[in-house]
Design a protein around this motif. Sequence first.
Motif, mmCIF file in Angstrom:
data_model
loop_
_atom_site.group_PDB
_atom_site.id
_atom_site.type_symbol
_atom_site.label_atom_id
_atom_site.label_comp_id
_atom_site.label_asym_id
_atom_site.label_seq_id
_atom_site.Cartn_x
_atom_site.Cartn_y
_atom_site.Cartn_z
ATOM 1 N N ALA A 37 -0.710 -6.620 13.534
ATOM 2 C CA ALA A 37 -0.141 -6.780 12.199
ATOM 3 C C ALA A 37 -1.013 -7.710 11.360
ATOM 4 O O ALA A 37 -1.079 -7.585 10.144
ATOM 5 N N ARG A 38 -1.689 -8.650 12.052
ATOM 6 C CA ARG A 38 -2.563 -9.580 11.321
ATOM 7 C C ARG A 38 -3.812 -8.838 10.858
ATOM 8 O O ARG A 38 -4.353 -8.014 11.595
ATOM 9 N N VAL B 264 7.650 5.378 -1.677
ATOM 10 C CA VAL B 264 8.094 4.229 -0.893
ATOM 11 C C VAL B 264 6.908 3.368 -0.487
ATOM 12 O O VAL B 264 6.062 3.789 0.293
ATOM 13 N N PRO B 265 6.825 2.175 -1.017
ATOM 14 C CA PRO B 265 5.736 1.299 -0.607
ATOM 15 C C PRO B 265 6.000 0.747 0.787
ATOM 16 O O PRO B 265 7.138 0.433 1.131
ATOM 17 N N VAL B 266 4.969 0.649 1.584
ATOM 18 C CA VAL B 266 5.120 0.098 2.932
ATOM 19 C C VAL B 266 4.213 -1.117 3.037
ATOM 20 O O VAL B 266 3.063 -1.086 2.601
ATOM 21 N N THR C 130 0.860 -1.180 0.000
ATOM 22 C CA THR C 130 0.000 0.000 0.000
ATOM 23 C C THR C 130 0.891 1.222 0.000
ATOM 24 O O THR C 130 1.943 1.220 0.614
ATOM 25 N N LYS C 131 0.472 2.256 -0.668
ATOM 26 C CA LYS C 131 1.240 3.505 -0.606
ATOM 27 C C LYS C 131 1.086 4.100 0.790
ATOM 28 O O LYS C 131 0.014 4.064 1.388
ATOM 29 N N ILE C 132 2.152 4.661 1.246
ATOM 30 C CA ILE C 132 2.095 5.193 2.604
ATOM 31 C C ILE C 132 1.270 6.469 2.668
ATOM 32 O O ILE C 132 1.361 7.331 1.818
ATOM 33 N N ILE D 45 2.918 -3.563 8.342
ATOM 34 C CA ILE D 45 3.612 -2.462 9.026
ATOM 35 C C ILE D 45 2.628 -1.304 9.228
ATOM 36 O O ILE D 45 2.558 -0.694 10.299
ATOM 37 N N LEU D 46 1.830 -1.044 8.187
ATOM 38 C CA LEU D 46 0.856 0.040 8.306
ATOM 39 C C LEU D 46 -0.185 -0.269 9.375
ATOM 40 O O LEU D 46 -0.600 0.615 10.121
#
Lengths: 118, 556
Positions: A116-117, A17-19, A3-5, A23-24
């Motif tokens: 995170a899940r 920068v893709p994240v 996803t784009k940050i 993490i998001l």
Amino acid sequence: MTTKIQARDGSEPSNEVPVAPEILRILESSAFAELRARRRRFSAILTVLMLVIYYGFIVAIAFAPQWLAIPIDGVITLGIPLGLGVILSAIVLTGIYVRRANGEFDALTAQAIRSARP
Amino acid sequence: MIRPILRTLAATALLAPPASYAAALEGQAVKQPLNITAILMFLAFVAATLGITYWAARRTQSRADFYTAGGGITGFQNGLAIAGDYMSAASFLGISALVFGSGFDGLIYSIGFLVGWPVIMFLIAERLRNLGKFTFADVASYRLDQLAIRKLAAAGTLITVAFYLIAQMVGAGQLIKLLFGLDYQLAVVLVGVLMIVYVTFGGMLATTWVQIIKAMLLLGGASFMAFMVMRHVGFSVEALFEQATAVHKDGLAIMAPGKLVKDPVSAISLGLALMFGTAGLPHILMRFFTVKNAVEARKSVFYATGFIGYFYILTFIIGFGAIVLVGTNGFYLDAANPQGGLRGGSNMAAIHLAHAVGGDVFLGFISAVAFATILAVVAGLTLSGATAVSNDLYAHVFKRGKANERDEIRVSKIATVALGILAILLGIAFEKQNVAFMVGLAFAIAASANFPILLLSMVWRGLSTRGALLGGSLGLVSAVSLTVLGPAVWVKVLGHDSPIFPYDAPALFSMSIAFIGCWLGSVTDRSARARIEKARYVEQLVRAETGYGATGASGH
């Protein structure tokens, strides 16, 4: 899939920068925000406390050595318990940090990682 | 044959002693008669540590094993090893000698060395473990340009290690002459060869266990001495201080600050170097990667702080005990010296006290421990230098991150041998030089070049590669040049009349320059690369704070 940050804390958004999505998800979890805020505040307070204690001692030596030479008990001067006190305070402050981190911060960290899940 | 031994020994623990103290710390390293008990005890230590190295060598297969003992060290063990890295022979002999000579002032130094630890805990320990793998350059280059930052970090590491190593090697040679009655060159070669063996065969596992054993021996020996001192005065602190002030030539003055702190700027600058230099020493930072996770890293710092603080309290008791038990006993005094003073020089206070409370056998034990201490510290230093060469320079810069694991391990072993030989040669070359400034310089570089880029890369989103390069190199150059222009080198080594830069410790200035450089270089950086580096902070932040995605402990 990435996803784009999207900047959520006022910083400039970036599309370069893709994240990773997990993490998001951590970043956006309330546990992470809570962990960051509490730990940052706690570390800052303890760091300032240590600096004040140490530099207070150094400044006293530089500007008021005669104050540290005041006898308090026989030949023992005020400087002796104060100096040993600085050593003990360093140990105690790290102990206080570890105590809170082992319970509260570790629990929040585990919670943040769970988010995170999807 | 006057050798600046005690300046040297003092230097390895104390940052370039102020001019007023230099005189008290100077002395002659006269070769003493052969001390058989000490040599036998030292040989027992060597035999035990070689056994450990053999055991460790069979468990050291991978790159992770070699650099970080596979991440399998516990928080408690690592705390002891960190304390061992920090409790050098010189801090034991130097600080107890400073207390013996001037009482309270010795306490000021030890406090400066301790207070860096809480700050490491609050600011960097956990993040460092979460982000790094083998070296602090892993962390600093996490979202920045690998090539540029690793070269800078490797330079900072190798320069810090080199100055620290020279001071330790010269100290080892002088100490062995004094304690064992052996030749300087022999001592330097012995230290170099043993350390090469520990590190090349046993890697971090052997280096850590050598350090742990030495830390336990030193803490045990110092505890026994402090206990015997307290027993002598009937376990009364007041009696200890009363007896000491009654016999010391300065009387009550030893209970208050003396001439150690000259002016507030020097004091603050020295304090900064001690505090943040510790947080930039590569062999200390590397220890955080030997534990499983951030939780163990945190525990390591707590145990290390506790052990180091306890040790400094012991040296304080030992110094006062030496005033009472050694300073009053003609057997320990230098009959040939009209001004009095201790046989073998002022740094012998703790050694003579060992004899006074435990006889010849205990004297041999403490002498062997003092030498083992130097050996353990140089092994850790060499391993961190070799890792900078093989992991940062070879694997990441030269091979662009595509190094074969076996080749990388081979490079690190070659680097260890090369660093060991270099240390021996430098140790011999600097035998008659005044190296008092070198540990001070190592701390100043660590605080001004390594620490700022490490800290800012973790906590400031805005840091860009250009900023880190500008700040790091300015910090390095200013720390070195201000030290050279200051009293410790310009006057005491180069023999000029007055220094160009007035302070011994440059950290206040060089650290400020480094931080301003990092900031200025970053905020003016409008490049696309800088934008990407800032955007990548998010991912780094999550990992730094939670350990999510961090390298697991053991690779197998």
